[in-house]
Motif scaffolding. Structure first.
Motif, PDB file in Angstrom:
ATOM      1  N   TYR A  69       0.926  -1.205  -0.032  1.00 54.89           N
ATOM      2  CA  TYR A  69       0.087  -0.099  -0.064  1.00 54.89           C
ATOM      3  C   TYR A  69       0.860   1.280  -0.041  1.00 54.89           C
ATOM      4  O   TYR A  69       1.643   1.363   0.601  1.00 54.89           O
ATOM      5  N   THR A  71       0.661   5.543  -0.175  1.00 56.72           N
ATOM      6  CA  THR A  71      -0.385   6.768  -0.125  1.00 56.72           C
ATOM      7  C   THR A  71       0.389   7.967   0.118  1.00 56.72           C
ATOM      8  O   THR A  71       1.455   7.822   0.437  1.00 56.72           O
ATOM      9  N   ARG A  92      -2.036  -1.435  -3.711  1.00 59.03           N
ATOM     10  CA  ARG A  92      -3.019  -0.230  -4.013  1.00 59.03           C
ATOM     11  C   ARG A  92      -2.091   1.051  -3.826  1.00 59.03           C
ATOM     12  O   ARG A  92      -1.271   1.149  -2.767  1.00 59.03           O
ATOM     13  N   GLU A  94      -2.609   5.372  -3.924  1.00 59.96           N
ATOM     14  CA  GLU A  94      -3.769   6.497  -3.606  1.00 59.96           C
ATOM     15  C   GLU A  94      -2.912   7.614  -3.347  1.00 59.96           C
ATOM     16  O   GLU A  94      -2.026   7.796  -3.022  1.00 59.96           O
ATOM     17  N   PHE A  95      -3.680   8.796  -3.812  1.00 60.73           N
ATOM     18  CA  PHE A  95      -3.082  10.165  -3.518  1.00 60.73           C
ATOM     19  C   PHE A  95      -1.639  10.526  -3.768  1.00 60.73           C
ATOM     20  O   PHE A  95      -0.773  10.513  -3.148  1.00 60.73           O
ATOM     21  N   TYR A 114      -5.247  -1.611  -7.385  1.00 51.58           N
ATOM     22  CA  TYR A 114      -6.241  -0.789  -7.230  1.00 51.58           C
ATOM     23  C   TYR A 114      -5.432   0.792  -7.441  1.00 51.58           C
ATOM     24  O   TYR A 114      -4.630   0.789  -6.348  1.00 51.58           O
ATOM     25  N   ALA A 116      -5.702   5.023  -7.610  1.00 56.73           N
ATOM     26  CA  ALA A 116      -6.930   6.000  -7.276  1.00 56.73           C
ATOM     27  C   ALA A 116      -6.259   7.381  -6.943  1.00 56.73           C
ATOM     28  O   ALA A 116      -4.928   7.339  -6.528  1.00 56.73           O
ATOM     29  N   ASN A 117      -6.936   8.370  -7.187  1.00 58.80           N
ATOM     30  CA  ASN A 117      -6.660   9.722  -6.877  1.00 58.80           C
ATOM     31  C   ASN A 117      -5.055  10.079  -7.355  1.00 58.80           C
ATOM     32  O   ASN A 117      -4.230  10.654  -6.557  1.00 58.80           O
ATOM     33  N   SER A 119      -2.653   8.479  -8.751  1.00 58.13           N
ATOM     34  CA  SER A 119      -1.585   7.638  -8.290  1.00 58.13           C
ATOM     35  C   SER A 119      -1.138   6.639  -9.835  1.00 58.13           C
ATOM     36  O   SER A 119      -2.065   6.727 -10.719  1.00 58.13           O
ATOM     37  N   CYS A 139      -9.026   1.152 -11.629  1.00 56.76           N
ATOM     38  CA  CYS A 139      -8.316   2.533 -11.780  1.00 56.76           C
ATOM     39  C   CYS A 139      -9.410   3.507 -11.620  1.00 56.76           C
ATOM     40  O   CYS A 139     -10.472   3.377 -12.486  1.00 56.76           O
ATOM     41  N   ALA A 143      -6.308   8.342 -11.884  1.00 58.03           N
ATOM     42  CA  ALA A 143      -5.099   7.438 -11.773  1.00 58.03           C
ATOM     43  C   ALA A 143      -4.925   6.666 -13.078  1.00 58.03           C
ATOM     44  O   ALA A 143      -5.343   7.065 -14.088  1.00 58.03           O
TER      45      ALA A 143
END
Length: 195
Positions: A69, A71, A92, A94-95, A114, A116-117, A119, A139, A143
């Motif tokens: 993960y 982030t 994963r 994110e951000f 995954y 998102a945001n 990434s 996605c 992202a």
């Protein structure tokens, strides 16, 4: 747990950790090459706030949460790593984070990958097959997900949940195995899947 420091944990054994096997925070750098973070109570590797983890060939299998993960601008290099059978995501991001997951194996997770945001996950030739949850690879929200030549198929035949995007995602899926959530090479409100 490493914050604003550099740690060489090559071949370290952090298996069975109560929380995350490795946690890099506040600009930390961790060398976890060939390390073992399997069976963690939360995530195998958590990388956040501008930190960087070298997890090449690391073992992050059977974690309760995510195998890997990233982030808040974290970066994880997980080439040839494994994140098999994790309760949440294999990988994963994110951000504004990035995971380099070339040749990664993350089979049998709830969701394989995954992003998102804003990434980016680079997962060329990765194996996300057999995901048991809502998606094989997902996605969304600006992202980018590169699953070129990767296997994202959840079941015995292709399904629209295998390679999926929403809210302005961008997926590169040339030669990938698995169905698509929308027609390839067509721009929609959800984004575009190149194949």
């Amino acid at each position: 747990w490493v914050s604003n420091a550099e740690v060489n944990a090559r071949q370290a054994n952090a298996s069975g950790a109560t929380l995350s096997g490795v946690r890099a925070d506040e600009g930390a750098t961790v060398n976890f090459l060939l390390g073992n973070a399997s069976g963690a109570g939360v995530d195998g590797i958590t990388c956040l706030k501008g930190s960087r983890v070298n997890a090449r060939q690391a073992n992050c299998n059977s974690c309760t949460g995510d195998g890997i993960y990233a982030t808040e601008q974290g970066q994880v290099v997980a080439v040839s790593a494994t994140a098999v059978g994790c309760g949440a995501h294999g990988v994963r991001a994110e951000f504004g984070s990035e995971i380099i997951a070339y040749l990664l194996t993350a089979t049998g997770c709830d969701i394989g990958a995954y992003a998102a945001n804003g990434s980016h996950i680079f997962a060329r030739q990765a194996d996300f097959s057999g995901a048991t949850g809502a998606y094989g690879a997902r996605c969304n929200v600006g992202a980018t997900l590169n699953v070129r030549s990767a296997n994202c198929q959840q079941g015995g035949s292709p399904a629209s949940t295998d390679i999926s995007l929403s809210l302005g995602g961008l997926i590169y899926a040339s030669a990938a195995t698995g169905g698509l959530s929308q027609t390839a090479n067509t721009l929609t409100v959800n984004g575009i899947i190149f194949q």
